[in-house]
Scaffold this active site. Structure first.
Site, PDB file in Angstrom:
ATOM      1  N   ALA A 142     -47.614   5.674  32.964  1.00 48.39           N
ATOM      2  CA  ALA A 142     -48.968   5.288  32.539  1.00 48.39           C
ATOM      3  C   ALA A 142     -50.000   5.758  33.562  1.00 48.39           C
ATOM      4  O   ALA A 142     -51.043   6.319  33.210  1.00 48.39           O
ATOM      5  CB  ALA A 142     -49.047   3.767  32.365  1.00 48.39           C
ATOM      6  N   GLU A 161     -49.843   4.380  44.985  1.00 48.29           N
ATOM      7  CA  GLU A 161     -48.487   3.913  44.669  1.00 48.29           C
ATOM      8  C   GLU A 161     -47.952   3.138  45.854  1.00 48.29           C
ATOM      9  O   GLU A 161     -47.929   3.637  46.979  1.00 48.29           O
ATOM     10  CB  GLU A 161     -47.592   5.116  44.343  1.00 48.29           C
ATOM     11  CG  GLU A 161     -46.109   4.812  44.292  1.00 48.29           C
ATOM     12  CD  GLU A 161     -45.739   3.703  43.293  1.00 48.29           C
ATOM     13  OE1 GLU A 161     -46.132   3.794  42.125  1.00 48.29           O
ATOM     14  OE2 GLU A 161     -45.068   2.736  43.712  1.00 48.29           O
ATOM     15  N   ASN A 169     -40.436   2.387  36.881  1.00 52.22           N
ATOM     16  CA  ASN A 169     -39.432   2.287  35.811  1.00 52.22           C
ATOM     17  C   ASN A 169     -39.410   3.541  34.952  1.00 52.22           C
ATOM     18  O   ASN A 169     -38.399   3.868  34.338  1.00 52.22           O
ATOM     19  CB  ASN A 169     -39.755   1.095  34.894  1.00 52.22           C
ATOM     20  CG  ASN A 169     -39.131  -0.184  35.397  1.00 52.22           C
ATOM     21  OD1 ASN A 169     -38.330  -0.177  36.327  1.00 52.22           O
ATOM     22  ND2 ASN A 169     -39.501  -1.297  34.775  1.00 52.22           N
ATOM     23  N   SER A 170     -40.554   4.223  34.892  1.00 47.73           N
ATOM     24  CA  SER A 170     -40.623   5.419  34.047  1.00 47.73           C
ATOM     25  C   SER A 170     -39.608   6.461  34.492  1.00 47.73           C
ATOM     26  O   SER A 170     -39.096   7.229  33.691  1.00 47.73           O
ATOM     27  CB  SER A 170     -42.017   6.043  34.112  1.00 47.73           C
ATOM     28  OG  SER A 170     -42.989   5.107  33.733  1.00 47.73           O
ATOM     29  N   GLY A 174     -34.361   5.844  30.242  1.00 41.42           N
ATOM     30  CA  GLY A 174     -33.760   6.905  29.415  1.00 41.42           C
ATOM     31  C   GLY A 174     -34.853   7.823  28.873  1.00 41.42           C
ATOM     32  O   GLY A 174     -34.583   8.955  28.481  1.00 41.42           O
ATOM     33  N   ALA A 285     -52.056  -1.788  46.237  1.00 42.72           N
ATOM     34  CA  ALA A 285     -53.304  -2.428  45.823  1.00 42.72           C
ATOM     35  C   ALA A 285     -53.136  -3.932  45.978  1.00 42.72           C
ATOM     36  O   ALA A 285     -52.153  -4.507  45.510  1.00 42.72           O
ATOM     37  CB  ALA A 285     -53.617  -2.079  44.373  1.00 42.72           C
ATOM     38  N   ARG A 411     -32.398  -5.434  20.792  1.00 46.69           N
ATOM     39  CA  ARG A 411     -31.827  -5.698  22.110  1.00 46.69           C
ATOM     40  C   ARG A 411     -31.645  -7.189  22.385  1.00 46.69           C
ATOM     41  O   ARG A 411     -30.643  -7.603  22.957  1.00 46.69           O
ATOM     42  CB  ARG A 411     -32.735  -5.106  23.183  1.00 46.69           C
ATOM     43  CG  ARG A 411     -32.734  -3.610  23.127  1.00 46.69           C
ATOM     44  CD  ARG A 411     -33.770  -3.016  24.019  1.00 46.69           C
ATOM     45  NE  ARG A 411     -33.644  -1.574  23.981  1.00 46.69           N
ATOM     46  CZ  ARG A 411     -34.407  -0.738  24.659  1.00 46.69           C
ATOM     47  NH1 ARG A 411     -35.356  -1.195  25.426  1.00 46.69           N
ATOM     48  NH2 ARG A 411     -34.220   0.541  24.566  1.00 46.69           N
ATOM     49  N   GLU A 550     -46.559  -0.982  31.043  1.00 47.38           N
ATOM     50  CA  GLU A 550     -45.804  -2.248  31.051  1.00 47.38           C
ATOM     51  C   GLU A 550     -46.609  -3.408  31.622  1.00 47.38           C
ATOM     52  O   GLU A 550     -46.291  -4.573  31.369  1.00 47.38           O
ATOM     53  CB  GLU A 550     -44.489  -2.058  31.834  1.00 47.38           C
ATOM     54  CG  GLU A 550     -43.494  -3.181  31.568  1.00 47.38           C
ATOM     55  CD  GLU A 550     -42.144  -3.005  32.250  1.00 47.38           C
ATOM     56  OE1 GLU A 550     -41.847  -1.889  32.732  1.00 47.38           O
ATOM     57  OE2 GLU A 550     -41.392  -4.000  32.281  1.00 47.38           O
ATOM     58  N   ALA A 565     -41.584   2.304  24.913  1.00 48.88           N
ATOM     59  CA  ALA A 565     -42.249   2.195  26.219  1.00 48.88           C
ATOM     60  C   ALA A 565     -42.950   3.502  26.551  1.00 48.88           C
ATOM     61  O   ALA A 565     -44.117   3.517  26.934  1.00 48.88           O
ATOM     62  CB  ALA A 565     -41.250   1.843  27.315  1.00 48.88           C
TER      63      ALA A 565
HETATM   64  P1  ADP Z   1     -45.296   2.162  33.466  1.00 45.96           P
HETATM   65  O1  ADP Z   1     -44.048   2.426  32.695  1.00 45.96           O
HETATM   66  O2  ADP Z   1     -46.168   1.157  32.845  1.00 45.96           O
HETATM   67  O3  ADP Z   1     -45.986   3.429  33.876  1.00 45.96           O
HETATM   68  P2  ADP Z   1     -43.780   2.018  35.930  1.00 45.96           P
HETATM   69  O4  ADP Z   1     -42.878   0.935  36.339  1.00 45.96           O
HETATM   70  O5  ADP Z   1     -43.179   3.312  35.522  1.00 45.96           O
HETATM   71  O6  ADP Z   1     -44.773   1.453  34.804  1.00 45.96           O
HETATM   72  O7  ADP Z   1     -44.795   2.370  37.108  1.00 45.96           O
HETATM   73  C1  ADP Z   1     -45.558   1.380  37.738  1.00 45.96           C
HETATM   74  C2  ADP Z   1     -45.724   1.799  39.195  1.00 45.96           C
HETATM   75  O8  ADP Z   1     -46.700   0.958  39.807  1.00 45.96           O
HETATM   76  C3  ADP Z   1     -44.465   1.666  40.014  1.00 45.96           C
HETATM   77  O9  ADP Z   1     -44.169   2.892  40.638  1.00 45.96           O
HETATM   78  C4  ADP Z   1     -44.804   0.559  41.020  1.00 45.96           C
HETATM   79  O10 ADP Z   1     -44.164   0.727  42.266  1.00 45.96           O
HETATM   80  C5  ADP Z   1     -46.295   0.696  41.139  1.00 45.96           C
HETATM   81  N1  ADP Z   1     -46.998  -0.519  41.608  1.00 45.96           N
HETATM   82  C6  ADP Z   1     -46.760  -1.801  41.263  1.00 45.96           C
HETATM   83  N2  ADP Z   1     -47.611  -2.640  41.883  1.00 45.96           N
HETATM   84  C7  ADP Z   1     -48.428  -1.878  42.640  1.00 45.96           C
HETATM   85  C8  ADP Z   1     -49.503  -2.159  43.532  1.00 45.96           C
HETATM   86  N3  ADP Z   1     -49.919  -3.397  43.743  1.00 45.96           N
HETATM   87  N4  ADP Z   1     -50.106  -1.115  44.151  1.00 45.96           N
HETATM   88  C9  ADP Z   1     -49.704   0.161  43.947  1.00 45.96           C
HETATM   89  N5  ADP Z   1     -48.657   0.482  43.124  1.00 45.96           N
HETATM   90  C10 ADP Z   1     -48.038  -0.513  42.477  1.00 45.96           C
END
Ligand code: ADP
Length: 586
Positions: A142, A161, A169-170, A174, A285, A411, A550, A565
């Site tokens: 996302a 990040e 999770n992305s 899968g 963040a 699921r 997510e 997703a």
């Molecule tokens: P989506 O599938 O919605 O894109 P993901 O789990 O693939 O979600 O990606 C979300 C990302 O955001 C992860 O890499 C996670 O480590 C990161 N993340 C979560 N909380 C924070 C935060 N407070 N500051 C910066 N990054 C964050």
């Protein structure tokens, strides 16, 4: 602004210990990573490491990148292999560091013990305050989609990040992606799918708890999002195969090459690099900044305990994923899912950013709807992608050797059914005929090796071998397989009404694997509208704040259908990024 990380030679020089001087020499060393041996060639000069080259490895490309760049630089700078692993790539880090140690031992070089404080000081980092048009938080699918679209809409963008590696999770998903009327469907004779049907399935699959307006935006834009991934990002999809996930009325999930999110995240990262979008890892963040009118205008963040401010002229896109890897938070919102459950999720999926959004006035909805993935490794909790043969006819058996559920059901239904069986687990069984369609054993060779070594998976020539391995009574196993084979073909399953049709399993070779449910996806999160704007409890838009993926809570209702997703994160990531960029123009 240029993002820099500069080693100050003087500061690290003090860390060098080294050993007796000798002519430059290059020696190979080997360690064990997550997916086998990691071999490096280390050049030593005067007892100090001057270069490290990777000779052989088979690690996850995205996760390993930081090991072979940042960690490698740290090893060279400190002349030490006693460094912390890159979090999220622990095994690869360990394999790499062990390989360096092995080489040093062979070369007769004594490495130093790294002083972590000095190492931290040695790295010069970012300015304390910087300003962009758009700040995107979270580098999963996302966040990358939002950042890339914002940049292409003319905005200056930064992507923050918190983990050392991107992907969330992305990356480990899968990564199948639903899109009605996609280019593969006609090849499989599917000509009657539509975004409306996809929306209906999604709404029904979530027990009517999703927001139909938002769902419609997802399904109407799904094909465009998939084409954007294919044609703009260069994501490669299988050209002649789709997944038929539970709860869908049509086979509509595109499959990326390799059957994981690595294909997507590698292409996302490459595009971000090409566009010059700074992606700052290890930057968490902590707080959204609002101006006096209540508009979100920036983010307060931390890196290694230091504070940073990122001002955002247009606004902030929250793309921080879910909270499946935060057991306390999972239990708080759904006490039924307690410590017994492991998780399939990436380590950064801990959800604090949801509280951050809440503090900024966003409403969190559907937080108790937490999905467990039914078919996971009983030891680590990770998804058994190899058992995706289920989508092509693999059957699920309990310890007594009986089927107990329709294998293509939702699921949540499967997870609950498994937990009710003896021991709270099941066996997934398929044969070569099914394997010829799914090819999962070939697609996931490292899983195959790991699960086989772990003793939870076995390849068998006949059912006696399966019975011996699983301890399922052989007579019952044979009788179940006989009955399944007799009911092969669509519409013939009198027991559980397998929607795609059972497959003849009378002949081996057989593959069998033990599986349990594990926490997988958190459906709840920030309430958004069709434009991906975050909303308050009163339904008012929070100016300057968008959310996608997510971290949001209104698309999937009680239960997210497989393949939704990726559609969700890319459709709404793109919408959010474009909108935030647009807002910066005013
Ligand atoms: P989506 O599938 O919605 O894109 P993901 O789990 O693939 O979600 O990606 C979300 C990302 O955001 C992860 O890499 C996670 O480590 C990161 N993340 C979560 N909380 C924070 C935060 N407070 N500051 C910066 N990054 C964050």
């Amino acid at each position: 602004m240029k993002i820099r990380k500069i080693f100050v030679a003087a500061a690290v020089a003090a860390l060098f210990a080294g050993s007796a001087a000798a002519a430059p020499t290059t020696v190979e060393g080997t360690g064990v990573g997550k997916h086998g041996d990691v071999t490096v060639a280390v050049t030593f000069d005067g007892g100090k490491i001057t270069d490290i080259k990777i000779v052989k490895e088979q690690e996850n490309k995205v996760l390993a990148k930081k090991v072979y760049t940042d960690l490698k630089n740290d090893v060279v700078a400190t002349n030490s292999a006693d460094l912390d692993a890159i979090s999220g790539a622990t095994f690869t880090s360990k394999g790499f560091l062990d390989a360096v140690k092995d080489a040093a031992k062979k070369a007769g070089v004594t490495l130093s013990k790294a002083d972590k404080k000095a190492l931290k000081k040695a790295a010069k980092t970012l300015p304390a305050t910087s300003s962009y048009d758009v700040v995107v938080i979270g580098a999963g699918g996302a966040g990358f989609s939002a950042a890339i679209e914002a940049k292409n809409a003319g905005a200056s963008v930064v992507l923050l990040e918190k983990m050392p590696a991107v992907g969330g999770n992305s990356l480990i998903s899968g990564a199948e992606m639903n899109a009605a009327r996609n280019w593969v469907q006609p090849k499989l004779g599917i000509t009657d799918d539509s975004p409306e049907l996809h929306a209906e399935d999604t709404f029904k699959g979530g027990d009517g708890k999703g927001d139909m307006k938002v769902i419609n935006v997802m399904t109407q834009n799904a094909l465009d999002a998939a084409l954007w991934c294919r044609d703009y990002l260069g994501v490669r999809f299988e050209d002649d195969n789709l997944f038929f996930f539970g709860g869908h009325s049509r086979k509509r999930a595109l499959i990326p090459v390799g059957h994981t999110g690595t294909e997507f995240i590698a292409k996302f990262q490459a595009k971000a690099d090409e566009l010059g979008i700074p992606v700052i890892t290890n930057m968490k963040a902590e707080e959204l900044i609002k101006d006096k009118d209540g508009r979100v205008v920036g983010v307060k963040a931390t890196m290694h305990g230091e504070d940073y401010t990122f001002n955002a002229k247009g606004g902030v896109v929250l793309a921080t994923g879910g909270f499946g890897a935060n057991p306390q938070m999972v239990k708080k919102y759904n006490p039924k899912i307690d410590e017994r459950f492991k998780t399939t999720d990436a380590p950064g999926t801990t959800g604090e950013a949801l509280y951050m959004a809440e503090r900024a006035g966003a409403e969190l909805v559907n937080m108790g709807y937490i999905q467990t993935y039914p078919i996971c490794d009983p030891i680590s909790g990770v998804i058994e992608l190899i058992a995706d043969a289920r989508f092509d006819g693999a059957i699920m058996l309990n310890q007594e050797g009986k089927r107990f559920v329709e294998e293509l059901d939702r699921r949540d239904v499967l997870s609950e059914a498994i937990l009710k069986q003896t021991g709270g687990y099941c066996w997934v069984l398929w044969n070569d005929k099914i394997g010829a369609v799914s090819n999962t054993v070939k697609e996931h060779p490292t899983e195959y090796d790991a699960f086989t070594k772990q003793g939870i998976m076995k390849t068998c020539g006949d059912l006696k071998c399966v019975a011996d391995f699983t301890k399922i009574p052989q007579a019952q196993l044979e009788s179940t397989v006989k009955r399944v084979s007799s009911m092969a073909g669509k519409g013939n399953d009198k027991d559980f009404h397998h929607r795609a049709g059972l497959v003849d399993m009378s002949q081996g070779k057989y593959y069998v694997i033990k599986a349990v449910p594990s926490v997988h996806h958190t459906m709840g999160g920030v309430r958004i509208n069709e434009k991906a704007q975050a909303l308050t409890k009163d339904g008012a838009v929070i100016p300057g704040l968008w959310a996608a993926g997510e971290v949001t809570g209104v698309t999937h209702g009680t239960n997210r259908l497989g393949g939704n997703a990726y559609t969700d994160i890319i459709v709404f990531g793109r919408i959010a990024g474009k909108a935030a960029a647009e807002a910066a123009k005013h």
